[in-house]
Write a protein that holds these residues in place. Sequence first.
Motif, short mmCIF file in Angstrom:
data_model
loop_
_atom_site.label_atom_id
_atom_site.label_comp_id
_atom_site.label_asym_id
_atom_site.label_seq_id
_atom_site.Cartn_x
_atom_site.Cartn_y
_atom_site.Cartn_z
N UNK A 102 -0.81 4.51 -4.34
CA UNK A 102 -0.43 4.95 -3.00
C UNK A 102 -1.49 5.86 -2.39
N UNK A 103 -2.00 6.81 -3.18
CA UNK A 103 -3.06 7.69 -2.69
C UNK A 103 -4.33 6.90 -2.39
N UNK A 104 -4.63 5.92 -3.22
CA UNK A 104 -5.80 5.07 -2.98
C UNK A 104 -5.65 4.30 -1.67
N UNK A 105 -4.45 3.78 -1.42
CA UNK A 105 -4.20 3.06 -0.17
C UNK A 105 -4.40 3.97 1.04
N UNK A 106 -3.88 5.17 0.95
CA UNK A 106 -4.03 6.13 2.05
C UNK A 106 -5.51 6.45 2.27
N UNK A 107 -6.24 6.65 1.20
CA UNK A 107 -7.67 6.95 1.31
C UNK A 107 -8.43 5.80 1.95
N UNK A 108 -8.14 4.59 1.51
CA UNK A 108 -8.83 3.42 2.07
C UNK A 108 -8.49 3.27 3.55
N UNK A 124 -0.08 -6.05 -1.99
CA UNK A 124 -0.10 -6.02 -3.46
C UNK A 124 0.73 -4.85 -3.98
N UNK A 125 0.61 -3.70 -3.34
CA UNK A 125 1.38 -2.51 -3.72
C UNK A 125 2.87 -2.77 -3.58
N UNK A 126 3.27 -3.33 -2.43
CA UNK A 126 4.68 -3.61 -2.20
C UNK A 126 5.21 -4.67 -3.15
#
Length: 143
Positions: A102-108, A124-126
């Motif tokens: 989740x943090x990686x997604x936010x960063x990207x 992919x996360x969901x």
Amino acid sequence: MKRQFRNVGFVIIGLMLLISGLALVKLLSDPHGLLLALPYVCIGLGCGIFGHGMGELISQKAIKNHPDIEKQIEIDKKDERNIAIARRAKAKAYDIMIPVFGAFLLTVALMGVDLIIVLLLVSAYLFVVFYGLYYRVKYDREM
């Protein structure tokens, strides 16, 4: 014999992907879009598949003349304690993966990466989250 044939197939497929990826890197002078990443995806998949197949072949060959070791490995694979430890480790990895991913997604997303890449990562996360939720409900009903 069937496992050995499958592993030889993995080695061949991995080598073909690896060679085709290297050939694409050399032959494509000005790649655009999908062709920009395709050679490296082929190289990565080829190395992974080749390594898996070759590792299994080497393992089979190493224990071929040692039935006692083969029997002990089979017992270790089916041991309830080892299975419980492996499942617990997977659960811990999943527990840490959710906030890290989740943090990686936010960063990207904040870095201004193309929307399609962000949407692919979010999907992919969901998928992983809903997969976990599905099995949580399924196991909750069974037990």
